[in-house]
Design a protein around this motif. Structure first.
Motif, short mmCIF file in Angstrom:
data_model
loop_
_atom_site.label_atom_id
_atom_site.label_comp_id
_atom_site.label_asym_id
_atom_site.label_seq_id
_atom_site.Cartn_x
_atom_site.Cartn_y
_atom_site.Cartn_z
N THR A 1 11.22 -2.23 7.63
CA THR A 1 11.01 -1.55 6.36
C THR A 1 9.58 -1.00 6.31
O THR A 1 8.73 -1.37 7.13
CB THR A 1 11.19 -2.51 5.16
N LYS A 2 9.31 -0.15 5.32
CA LYS A 2 7.96 0.37 5.15
C LYS A 2 7.00 -0.76 4.79
O LYS A 2 5.83 -0.77 5.20
CB LYS A 2 7.94 1.46 4.08
N GLU A 3 7.49 -1.74 4.01
CA GLU A 3 6.65 -2.86 3.63
C GLU A 3 6.16 -3.64 4.85
O GLU A 3 5.04 -4.15 4.87
CB GLU A 3 7.41 -3.81 2.70
N ASP A 4 7.00 -3.71 5.88
CA ASP A 4 6.64 -4.48 7.07
C ASP A 4 5.47 -3.87 7.83
O ASP A 4 4.77 -4.59 8.57
CB ASP A 4 7.85 -4.60 8.01
N VAL A 5 5.24 -2.57 7.67
CA VAL A 5 4.08 -1.94 8.34
C VAL A 5 2.79 -2.59 7.85
O VAL A 5 1.83 -2.73 8.60
CB VAL A 5 4.05 -0.43 8.07
N VAL A 6 2.78 -2.99 6.59
CA VAL A 6 1.60 -3.62 6.01
C VAL A 6 1.64 -5.13 6.19
O VAL A 6 0.64 -5.77 6.54
CB VAL A 6 1.48 -3.29 4.51
N ALA A 7 2.81 -5.73 5.98
CA ALA A 7 2.92 -7.18 5.96
C ALA A 7 2.89 -7.81 7.34
O ALA A 7 2.43 -8.95 7.51
CB ALA A 7 4.21 -7.60 5.25
N ARG A 8 3.35 -7.09 8.35
CA ARG A 8 3.44 -7.68 9.68
C ARG A 8 2.18 -7.44 10.49
O ARG A 8 1.60 -6.37 10.45
CB ARG A 8 4.64 -7.10 10.44
N GLY A 9 1.76 -8.46 11.23
CA GLY A 9 0.63 -8.33 12.12
C GLY A 9 0.82 -9.21 13.34
O GLY A 9 1.78 -9.98 13.42
N ASP A 10 -0.09 -9.09 14.28
CA ASP A 10 0.00 -9.87 15.51
C ASP A 10 -0.91 -11.09 15.47
O ASP A 10 -1.12 -11.75 16.48
CB ASP A 10 -0.39 -9.00 16.71
N LYS B 1 -8.71 -2.81 9.73
CA LYS B 1 -7.27 -2.64 9.50
C LYS B 1 -6.70 -3.81 8.69
O LYS B 1 -5.86 -3.61 7.80
CB LYS B 1 -6.54 -2.52 10.85
N VAL B 2 -7.16 -5.01 8.98
CA VAL B 2 -6.72 -6.17 8.20
C VAL B 2 -7.15 -6.02 6.74
O VAL B 2 -6.38 -6.31 5.82
CB VAL B 2 -7.30 -7.48 8.78
N LEU B 3 -8.37 -5.53 6.52
CA LEU B 3 -8.87 -5.34 5.16
C LEU B 3 -8.03 -4.29 4.42
O LEU B 3 -7.67 -4.49 3.25
CB LEU B 3 -10.33 -4.90 5.19
N ALA B 4 -7.70 -3.20 5.10
CA ALA B 4 -6.88 -2.16 4.47
C ALA B 4 -5.51 -2.70 4.09
O ALA B 4 -4.99 -2.42 3.00
CB ALA B 4 -6.74 -0.97 5.43
N ARG B 5 -4.92 -3.49 4.97
CA ARG B 5 -3.62 -4.08 4.68
C ARG B 5 -3.71 -5.06 3.52
O ARG B 5 -2.83 -5.13 2.66
CB ARG B 5 -3.07 -4.77 5.93
N LEU C 1 -3.94 -3.21 0.21
CA LEU C 1 -2.63 -2.68 -0.17
C LEU C 1 -1.73 -3.79 -0.70
O LEU C 1 -1.04 -3.63 -1.71
CB LEU C 1 -1.97 -2.00 1.02
N SER C 2 -1.74 -4.92 -0.02
CA SER C 2 -0.89 -6.04 -0.42
C SER C 2 -1.24 -6.54 -1.81
O SER C 2 -0.38 -7.00 -2.56
CB SER C 2 -1.02 -7.19 0.58
N ALA C 3 -2.53 -6.44 -2.17
CA ALA C 3 -2.97 -6.90 -3.48
C ALA C 3 -2.65 -5.91 -4.60
O ALA C 3 -2.56 -6.30 -5.76
CB ALA C 3 -4.47 -7.18 -3.45
N SER C 4 -2.45 -4.65 -4.24
CA SER C 4 -2.31 -3.61 -5.27
C SER C 4 -0.89 -3.09 -5.45
O SER C 4 -0.58 -2.49 -6.48
CB SER C 4 -3.22 -2.42 -4.94
N VAL C 5 0.00 -3.31 -4.49
CA VAL C 5 1.37 -2.80 -4.56
C VAL C 5 2.33 -3.96 -4.77
O VAL C 5 2.43 -4.85 -3.91
CB VAL C 5 1.74 -2.03 -3.27
N PRO C 6 3.05 -4.01 -5.91
CA PRO C 6 3.93 -5.15 -6.20
C PRO C 6 4.93 -5.46 -5.08
O PRO C 6 5.13 -6.63 -4.74
CB PRO C 6 4.65 -4.71 -7.48
N ALA C 7 5.57 -4.44 -4.53
CA ALA C 7 6.56 -4.68 -3.47
C ALA C 7 5.92 -5.33 -2.26
O ALA C 7 6.54 -6.15 -1.57
CB ALA C 7 7.23 -3.37 -3.07
N LEU C 8 4.68 -4.97 -2.00
CA LEU C 8 3.98 -5.54 -0.86
C LEU C 8 3.55 -6.98 -1.12
O LEU C 8 3.52 -7.80 -0.21
CB LEU C 8 2.76 -4.69 -0.50
N ARG C 9 3.23 -7.28 -2.37
CA ARG C 9 2.87 -8.67 -2.70
C ARG C 9 4.05 -9.59 -2.42
O ARG C 9 3.89 -10.68 -1.88
CB ARG C 9 2.45 -8.77 -4.16
#
Length: 210
Positions: free
Chosen positions: A71-80, A120-124, A127-135
């Motif tokens: 999903t689009k959310e996973d681009v932000v939520a997923r990391g290595d 990149k971690v900071l940007a993610r 986003l996670s803090a500001s977008v409800p779906a990402l939270r």
């Protein structure tokens, strides 16, 4: 007459090289998709950015995008980073107490990250803090991280990862890591993340004195 070649023969070294090259190519594609997505999110907003736009910017097809990120959310939520931290935990001396091993592993993992990776971690995180779906999606990811840490702690201690003691320790670790991350985001990355994480875990290690 020579005997037929066994199907379970040991792989030729060149086979391992091919596999390694394929894995590196996949990792590079994954990073490119994520980097282009974060760039577009910053330029035009998360909601306004489509998967098709991300795929075009990364020079992949939408179907390729979905192979890496469901999903689009996973681009932000997923990391290595979970895998990196797991490797660091396993590298700690076996005689270290679990909490000390976790603190050292986190400090080493974050300190080893390059500046652009931390950006990149900071940007993610922003986003996670500001977008409800990402939270919501980030919360799911936290449960995965808790399971990973519980498994690592249990393996070191010879315990069941479902033991309450193991879960309580991991829960306490996550409980102090989250405020460290929030502080990092609030300060716009001005205070180094490794320092905040280490301070938070040191506070926990000292027994949370007030």
């Amino acid at each position: 007459m020579s005997s037929p070649q066994r199907a379970d023969r040991t792989p030729h070294p060149s086979d391992r090289v091919v596999t390694s090259l394929r894995e590196r190519k996949k990792a590079k594609t994954r990073r490119t998709i994520q980097e282009e997505a974060l760039r577009l999110f910053a330029e035009q907003g998360y909601e306004a950015t489509t998967i098709e736009q991300i795929a075009e910017a990364a020079e992949v097809s939408p179907s390729t995008f979905f192979r890496y990120f469901p999903t689009k959310e996973d681009v932000v939520a997923r990391g290595d980073y979970d895998q990196i931290i797991l490797e660091m935990i396993k590298a700690q001396p076996p005689d270290l107490p679990p909490l000390t091993a976790l603190r050292t592993a986190f400090r080493t993992a974050f300190a080893s990250m390059r500046a652009e990776e931390l950006d990149k971690v900071l940007a993610r995180a922003k986003l996670s803090a500001s977008v409800p779906a990402l939270r919501a999606r980030t919360l799911d990811g936290l449960f995965d991280t808790i399971d990973m840490l519980a498994g690592a702690v249990a393996e070191r201690a010879g315990r069941d990862p479902r033991d309450l003691a193991v879960r309580a320790l991991v829960g306490a670790v996550m409980g102090v890591l989250l405020p460290a991350m929030f502080t990092w985001v609030e300060r716009g990355g001005a205070t180094p993340l490794p320092d905040l994480v280490d301070e938070a875990l040191g506070y926990l290690e000292a027994g949370l004195p007030i």
